[in-house]
Design an enzyme around this catalytic site. Structure first.
Site, mmCIF file in Angstrom:
data_model
loop_
_atom_site.group_PDB
_atom_site.id
_atom_site.type_symbol
_atom_site.label_atom_id
_atom_site.label_comp_id
_atom_site.label_asym_id
_atom_site.label_seq_id
_atom_site.Cartn_x
_atom_site.Cartn_y
_atom_site.Cartn_z
ATOM 1 C CE LYS A 55 -7.043 5.064 -15.944
ATOM 2 N NZ LYS A 55 -6.691 3.769 -16.555
ATOM 3 C CD GLN A 76 -6.942 2.546 -20.004
ATOM 4 O OE1 GLN A 76 -6.489 3.429 -19.284
ATOM 5 N NE2 GLN A 76 -7.869 1.697 -19.577
ATOM 6 C CG ASP A 111 -2.518 0.348 -13.938
ATOM 7 O OD1 ASP A 111 -3.376 1.020 -13.345
ATOM 8 O OD2 ASP A 111 -2.418 0.279 -15.175
#
Ligand code: NAP
Length: 285
Positions: free
Chosen positions: A53, A97, A120
């Site tokens: 990422k 994460q 997200d």
């Protein structure tokens, strides 16, 4: 029949190139997208995902700030960091994460993120907006799947769509997104009876289970489109999907591979969300 392989790698590259141009324009106007990436503990797979990422950000010109916290970090300490990032005008979007260590309640972490910085799209406010058809951000994996379908001219309207898996991050939002494109959607899970029969009805089959090659050739209607979200490791440490690719590619009209299918698309949508967050905040400020 040998199915067309839908390449997430290629489409993600195209999306990233477009984002690069958008980010250059934003920067000319004083807007500097910045993604805060929080990782707690030493899970090797999480480390790989975080690095990928960060590389995506660098490629596009998005700044990334990594916050690598010790495994022993308390929930309060993590929530305090999120609070600080929420209030930092330099940070456009925040990603924590997954998974976080077991002593931390992931739901509380998701709730703590400002919905306007929710890279997200996990926060209930953003999930609710998606549910009512007014999304601001899109959940990365299901949105990546939708982009792959669209790019390849696969129309969802009126199609029998079967989603295997009902998690909050993949299965459920996938079903909502297919429904919003006028698919007729069935969602399967671990208590579904006759999974094979239900899957065989699908014109578009999305597998998001996490069980190696659970979707056999016999589960697939000839000519169906089969999207493999699942990722598992074999005893030999090989990455495999939920779909028996060799068998299914002989029956389906189109199929994705693990790797190079849904994975890169997930990350491309994460980058889109980050840029969107930066734009939204700039328009407000
Ligand atoms: P999850 O939270 O574990 O959900 C798995 C789902 O599969 C659950 O709804 C479960 O049903 C269902 N399931 C389990 N066994 C089943 C069976 N035998 N038959 C039918 N359904 C069954 O997983 P997730 O987070 O949604 O992720 C799913 C997979 O996608 C994982 O392999 C994950 O690594 C992968 N993934 C990939 C990406 C990517 O970018 N490529 C992104 C996200 C996730 P119940 O609800 O009844 O338990």
């Amino acid at each position: 029949m040998s199915a067309k392989v839908l390449s997430g790698t290629e489409l993600a590259k195209k999306i990233k190139n477009e984002l690069k141009v958008t980010v250059e324009d934003l920067k000319k106007n004083g807007v500097h997208p910045c993604l805060a990436v929080v990782i707690v503990g030493n899970d090797p797979a999480s480390r790989i995902y975080v690095n990928l990422k960060k590389n995506d950000c660098a490629e596009i010109g998005i700044e990334s700030q990594e916050y690598a916290l010790d495994e022993s970090t308390t929930e309060e300490e993590l929530l305090a960091l999120i609070h600080k990032l929420n209030n930092d005008p330099k940070i456009s979007a925040i990603l924590v994460q997954s998974p976080v260590p077991k002593h931390i309640d992931e739901d509380r972490v998701i709730l703590a993120i400002n919905p306007e910085k929710d890279a997200d799209c996990f926060h209930p406010v953003n999930v609710g907006k998606l549910m009512i058809g007014k999304p601001e951000f899109l959940p990365c994996t299901p949105a990546g799947v939708m982009e792959l379908l669209e790019e390849n001219g696969i129309d969802v309207a009126g199609k029998e769509c079967v989603v295997v898996g009902r998690s909050n991050i993949v299965g459920k939002p996938q079903a909502i997104m297919l429904l919003s494109k006028n698919g007729t959607v069935t969602v399967c899970h671990s208590r579904t009876k006759n999974l094979e029969e239900v899957c065989k009805r699908a014109d578009i089959l999305v597998a998001a289970v996490g069980r190696a090659e659970i979707i056999k050739g016999s589960f697939v209607k000839p000519g169906a489109v089969v999207i493999d979200v699942g990722v598992s490791k074999t005893a030999e440490d090989k990455l495999v999907g939920d779909v028996d690719f060799a068998a299914v590619s002989e029956i389906a009209s189109a199929v994705t591979k693990v790797t190079g299918g849904v994975g890169p698309m997930t990350r491309a949508v994460l980058m889109k969300n980050t840029v969107k967050a930066a734009k939204l905040q700039a328009n407000k400020g």
